[in-house]
Design an enzyme around this catalytic site. Structure first.
Site, PDB file in Angstrom:
ATOM      1  N   ASP A 441       0.859  -1.179   0.000  1.00  0.00           N
ATOM      2  CA  ASP A 441       0.000   0.000   0.000  1.00  0.00           C
ATOM      3  C   ASP A 441       0.900   1.236   0.000  1.00  0.00           C
ATOM      4  O   ASP A 441       1.641   1.477   0.962  1.00  0.00           O
ATOM      5  CB  ASP A 441      -0.894  -0.026   1.244  1.00  0.00           C
ATOM      6  CG  ASP A 441      -1.941   1.072   1.233  1.00  0.00           C
ATOM      7  OD1 ASP A 441      -1.736   2.108   0.570  1.00  0.00           O
ATOM      8  OD2 ASP A 441      -2.979   0.899   1.920  1.00  0.00           O
ATOM      9  N   HIS A 442       0.827   2.018  -1.074  1.00  0.00           N
ATOM     10  CA  HIS A 442       1.723   3.170  -1.213  1.00  0.00           C
ATOM     11  C   HIS A 442       1.401   4.275  -0.225  1.00  0.00           C
ATOM     12  O   HIS A 442       2.188   5.207  -0.046  1.00  0.00           O
ATOM     13  CB  HIS A 442       1.668   3.714  -2.645  1.00  0.00           C
ATOM     14  CG  HIS A 442       3.026   4.028  -3.208  1.00  0.00           C
ATOM     15  ND1 HIS A 442       3.973   4.743  -2.524  1.00  0.00           N
ATOM     16  CD2 HIS A 442       3.605   3.691  -4.393  1.00  0.00           C
ATOM     17  CE1 HIS A 442       5.047   4.866  -3.267  1.00  0.00           C
ATOM     18  NE2 HIS A 442       4.864   4.218  -4.398  1.00  0.00           N
ATOM     19  N   ARG A 443       0.257   4.187   0.452  1.00  0.00           N
ATOM     20  CA  ARG A 443      -0.044   5.170   1.488  1.00  0.00           C
ATOM     21  C   ARG A 443       0.759   4.897   2.752  1.00  0.00           C
ATOM     22  O   ARG A 443       1.048   5.819   3.523  1.00  0.00           O
ATOM     23  CB  ARG A 443      -1.538   5.141   1.831  1.00  0.00           C
ATOM     24  CG  ARG A 443      -2.473   5.492   0.691  1.00  0.00           C
ATOM     25  CD  ARG A 443      -3.916   5.246   1.089  1.00  0.00           C
ATOM     26  NE  ARG A 443      -4.146   3.828   1.431  1.00  0.00           N
ATOM     27  CZ  ARG A 443      -5.304   3.358   1.905  1.00  0.00           C
ATOM     28  NH1 ARG A 443      -6.316   4.187   2.108  1.00  0.00           N
ATOM     29  NH2 ARG A 443      -5.428   2.076   2.177  1.00  0.00           N
TER      30      ARG A 443
END
Length: 471
Positions: A441-443
């Site tokens: 998850d790039h968040r």
């Protein structure tokens, strides 16, 4: 007389229904307290339901394959020393309360009552009394010259009931086919409307009407009737089967859909030379074959060490309506292991995996695999993971862009191990290679963190002795 009726309880995690898989007793059997009565499958696991009463089974409410709602009768027991109850007239449509998850669904054919009520929806009797005045539909005014309805003239009118429908799938099918459920006569118990009733109604409606003065044709053998739904309108192909998405498959579908729709994921991968790891394990097995961990246990140990070094991947993102989203980190690591079972893909987790050695992880892997494939894993074991390890190499594939197991933020996949040409110290050699694929998850983190974790695990697998010495 002492009749006890057991209602299906919430079996964990706020589940609202369960599929009745198997009855373990029959009417007339004598049961004791805590004796298993039935096997039900929830969206999480297979569960045996024990009897809280001792006595004689008087009635089994439901048939195998039926979805049973929470807080509805499952079975009735006549306690010891009690006489069988006298038969009572059965109502035309038995009342059962629908679980909260279905209360927002519309009830076809429901007539709005004039008085205030509980607001609960009773199957067969829609009761929208709990709705506010604004949410209720106003009845059209009687225009001048329009004959008054019987009720307006003071004549007695039979109460109108909504159709007896338990399954939301049946209601959905009726809406898709344009069938008014109120006009369908149910063939199930107590007038219950089944899927077959809806399909039969659609077949009758779609059948062409015969001409008023059709010529008499020679007597021939009629062709077999083709019920509606046998031919797919989109592809023109015959429909081989229809399988409701329920139980575990429903949970998997929901989690995967939510993962794809909510998580901005990225993927990184690397080829890994595991020749040294296989040689190390082979030497250990030659000396102590019974206590040598499996290959997946070694990889799991390296993954746990990597998560301790890069804790951003061992987290969860929570969105609050009152404030900004938060990245929630954890003190421990619950390592989920993807396992293919007859009931679908399950992900039991090893709790506090950071406290276990490779041997400890191997033992827990074996235990979890056994209970999960037997359908005996607990809800906590199936829902408490913080990171997932997926060994899809057992299916003979090299790599996969895996879907993150929501609400986690990363999943690591391991491909099959095969012989490949590889350069070692400037010389071409045949080595044992596998591919690691990390979806994240790039968040929760950036590419540098994800690449650092993946490289750490890859280096550990290529030089296992050096890493294991420090673990």
């Amino acid at each position: 007389m002492s009749m006890k009726t057991f209602l299906l309880p919430d079996l964990g995690e706020g589940l609202t229904e369960a599929e009745l898989v198997k009855w373990l007793v029959a009417v007339g059997d004598t049961v004791v307290i805590d004796q298993p009565i039935a096997e039900v499958e929830t969206a999480k696991s297979m569960v045996e339901v024990p009897s809280p009463y001792a006595g004689t089974v008087h009635e089994l409410h439901g048939t195998v394959g039926e979805m049973v709602l929470v807080d509805t009768p499952l079975f009735s027991v006549l306690e010891e020393g009690s006489a069988a109850p006298a038969a009572e007239p059965q109502p035309a449509a038995p009342e059962r309360e629908v679980a909260q998850s279905y209360r927002e669904e519309e009830r076809a054919g429901t007539q709005e009552p004039a008085s205030e009520g509980s607001g609960n929806v009773l199957i067969g009797y829609g009761t929208p009394e709990g709705l506010s005045a604004k949410a209720r539909k106003r009845r059209p005014r009687q225009s001048a010259g329009t004959p008054l309805a019987p009720a307006a003239r003071g004549e007695a009118v039979a109460p109108r009931r909504a159709p007896l429908v338990i399954s939301p799938l049946v209601r959905k099918l009726a809406r898709e086919l344009g069938i008014n459920i109120a006009e369908v006569t149910g063939s199930g118990a107590g007038g219950l409307v089944l899927r077959s009733d809806i399909e039969a109604a659609a077949a009758v409606r779609s059948a062409p009407a015969a001409p008023a003065s059709a010529p008499v044709a020679p007597a021939t053998t009629p062709a077999p009737a083709q019920p509606a739904g046998d031919i797919d309108s989109r592809s023109g192909l015959p429909i081989a089967s229809r399988t409701p998405i329920t139980g575990v498959r429903k949970t998997i579908a929901s989690a995967m859909t939510r993962s794809r729709s909510e998580i901005p994921e990225a993927t990184v991968w690397v080829d890994v030379d595991v020749s040294n790891l296989l040689a190390l394990r082979s030497d250990m097995k030659a000396k102590d074959p019974k206590n040598t961990p499996g290959l997946l246990a070694f990889i799991a140990r390296f993954v746990v060490a990597g998560l301790q070094k890069y804790p951003e991947l061992n987290s969860r993102i929570e969105q609050s309506a009152e404030g900004p989203a938060e990245i929630v980190g954890f003190e421990g690591i619950n390592l989920g292991i993807a396992a293919q079972t007859d009931r679908g893909l399950m992900v039991p987790s090893i709790r506090n995996a950071q406290n276990l050695s490779a041997r400890g992880l191997n033992a827990e892997l074996a235990r979890l695999t056994e209970v999960t494939r037997a359908g005996k894993a607990s809800v906590a074991e199936l829902t408490s993971g913080t990171f997932t390890l997926n060994n899809y190499g057992v299916f003979g594939v090299d790599g996969s862009a895996a879907i993150i197991n929501y609400p986690e933020v990363a999943i690591l996949g391991v491909g099959r191990i095969i012989d490949k040409p590889w350069v070692v110290e400037g010389e071409l050699a045949v080595r044992k290679l596998t591919e690691l694929t990390l979806a994240f998850d790039h968040r929760a983190c950036d590419g540098g963190t994800a690449a650092g974790f993946l490289r750490f695990v890859a280096d550990a697998m290529e030089n296992p002795a050096a890493v294991l010495a420090d673990l």
